[in-house]
Design an enzyme around this catalytic site. Structure first.
Site, PDB file in Angstrom:
ATOM      1  N   LYS A 153     -53.457  48.569 -25.328  1.00 48.96           N
ATOM      2  CA  LYS A 153     -52.017  47.838 -24.743  1.00 48.96           C
ATOM      3  C   LYS A 153     -51.763  47.038 -25.879  1.00 48.96           C
ATOM      4  O   LYS A 153     -52.828  46.439 -26.841  1.00 48.96           O
ATOM      5  CB  LYS A 153     -52.026  47.135 -23.507  1.00 48.96           C
ATOM      6  CG  LYS A 153     -52.450  48.275 -22.218  1.00 48.96           C
ATOM      7  CD  LYS A 153     -51.289  49.065 -22.192  1.00 48.96           C
ATOM      8  CE  LYS A 153     -51.182  49.822 -20.695  1.00 48.96           C
ATOM      9  NZ  LYS A 153     -52.253  50.791 -20.325  1.00 48.96           N
TER      10      LYS A 153
HETATM   11  C1  PLP Z   1     -52.412  50.969 -18.518  1.00 46.07           C
HETATM   12  C2  PLP Z   1     -51.605  51.039 -17.342  1.00 46.07           C
HETATM   13  C3  PLP Z   1     -51.982  50.541 -16.044  1.00 46.07           C
HETATM   14  C4  PLP Z   1     -53.516  50.466 -15.837  1.00 46.07           C
HETATM   15  O1  PLP Z   1     -54.037  49.443 -16.615  1.00 46.07           O
HETATM   16  P1  PLP Z   1     -55.620  49.412 -16.913  1.00 46.07           P
HETATM   17  O2  PLP Z   1     -55.910  47.798 -17.494  1.00 46.07           O
HETATM   18  O3  PLP Z   1     -56.045  50.393 -18.054  1.00 46.07           O
HETATM   19  O4  PLP Z   1     -56.192  49.492 -15.785  1.00 46.07           O
HETATM   20  C5  PLP Z   1     -51.056  50.744 -15.064  1.00 46.07           C
HETATM   21  N1  PLP Z   1     -49.767  50.643 -15.131  1.00 46.07           N
HETATM   22  C6  PLP Z   1     -49.307  51.296 -16.408  1.00 46.07           C
HETATM   23  C7  PLP Z   1     -47.927  51.667 -16.442  1.00 46.07           C
HETATM   24  C8  PLP Z   1     -50.292  51.441 -17.560  1.00 46.07           C
HETATM   25  O5  PLP Z   1     -49.624  52.019 -18.626  1.00 46.07           O
END
Ligand code: PLP
Length: 395
Positions: free
Chosen positions: A186
């Protein structure tokens, strides 16, 4: 896009602060921690950035979604409206609470279409969870208007859109709560981590308790003296992860600036390509600019251009074929493959996911390509990329 591209001395210093004390836990150990509260500091910074009244850091974005849903009072049998274009975590979080994900169409924002929500609202609908996909925003004020009219909770999955805003207001602050992910790919990463923001004192209190076994954090230095007003779970983040994220969060403004510059250089260069149209972005100023998404006229043309782009070294994800981000390939959901049984009465209420018909979303996603925007691109990289893109459309 991702924060991992710009790891440096700042991250190392923050992590070393924690390693030098040996206190990896966010609570207590006041004598030993040498004044370092990395998770707490991250939360304060996240409030400063988003202007939310409260924030809480936890172990993942998925944990953040589960915690926020629970804290907003969503539970067994409640219907929660979600988009079919998202990461699987959005519907997983709903199911994990015993609630029922109901899929509604997206529009050319690549996010939930506010005009279609009323088609799927029933007396059991409790909440709407729009996902601000690929760095940009849903038509969030229109979605909020539907929620307000129908008395539904609005909870934003802004996991992919930290640093984004709509008309100057941070994404994640339009609903009762908003969630972010700080996983390893992210925009801001903790390695693993997630965050919840809210302006509600009540929701914040429940978030803070739920993510730590129900601890009310009022017992003073002795954790054993804390009360447990609600049943929770363990979604805590470690101080090491929080420390990495803190250094990253300090770079957010710079990250968004670079992404915007890189994205719009490429978008401007593509403006005259005859058969390309671009994703609708309600407020381009608030675009966190992690992806440049565009549409081709037909599925065949999209597949051909995707092939050319890949051949020319500038491949773009084609979400229609992607296992993780679009309903079409979610066979495990369609067949309800799960490790244990859901409560049978809820199971009876589940829609038949194998027969969902989301024509509008399908028509959009089968013609969508998204180019990931990187922070590390030089001017030369971008110029070369533009040449490769242009070639891919004329091949
Ligand atoms: C990455 C993501 C998540 C979950 O995040 P994690 O930290 O990987 O558990 C939830 N919703 C969206 C849209 C994402 O891109």
């Amino acid at each position: 896009m991702p924060g991992f591209e710009i790891f440096g001395d700042e991250e190392r210093k923050q992590v070393n602060d924690v390693l030098e004390t040996g206190v990896l836990f966010r609570y207590g150990f006041e004598g030993a921690r040498n004044g370092h509260f990395k998770a707490k500091e991250f939360e304060e910074k996240l409030c400063n950035i988003t202007k939310a009244a409260h924030s809480h850091l936890c172990s993942s974005g998925t944990a953040a979604l589960c915690t926020a849903l629970a804290a907003c009072g969503i539970g067994a049998g409640d219907e929660v409206i979600v988009p079919p274009f998202t990461f699987v975590a959005t519907f997983e979080a709903v199911l994990s609470l015993g609630a029922i994900p109901i899929f509604s169409e997206i529009d050319e924002t690549l996010c939930l279409d506010p005009d279609k929500l009323e088609d799927v609202i029933t007396p059991r609908t409790k909440a709407v969870v729009p996902v601000h996909m690929c760095g940009s925003m849903a038509r969030i004020t229109e979605i909020k208007a539907v929620c307000d009219k129908k008395g539904l909770i609005l909870l934003e999955d802004a996991c992919q859109s930290i640093g984004g805003s709509y008309q100057g207001k941070a994404l994640g602050t339009f609903g009762l709560a908003g969630c972010f992910s700080f996983d390893s790919v992210k925009t801001v990463t903790c390695g693993e981590g997630g965050g919840i923001i809210t302006d509600s004192n009540d929701v914040y209190q429940k978030v803070d308790q739920y993510a730590d076994h129900g601890h009310d954090h009022l017992g003073g230095p002795d954790r054993g003296a804390d009360g447990h007003p609600i049943i929770g779970t363990n979604f805590r983040i470690s101080e090491l992860n929080a420390a990495v994220g803190l250094a990253q969060l300090n770079k957010l403004e710079q990250i968004i600036e670079i992404q915007q510059k890189n994205k719009y250089a490429i978008k401007d260069a593509m403006a005259d390509i005859g058969d390309v149209t671009f994703r609708f972005i309600p407020d381009p100023k608030g675009d966190s600019a992690t992806f440049l998404s565009f549409f081709l006229p037909t599925e065949d043309r999209t597949r051909k251009v995707a092939e050319n782009l890949a051949q020319n070294g500038v491949g773009c994800p084609y979400w229609y074929d992607n296992n993780w981000h679009y309903l079409r390939k979610w066979d495990h959901l369609k067949q309800m493959q799960r490790s244990g049984k859901l409560r049978s009465e809820l199971y009876d209420n589940l829609p038949d996911y194998s027969n969902l018909n989301l024509k509008a979303s399908d028509y959009i996603i089968k013609r969508t390509l998204s180019m990931q925007i990187m922070l590390s691109w030089t001017k030369e990289d971008i110029d070369n990329r533009i040449v490769a893109i242009m070639k891919s459309f004329t091949q």
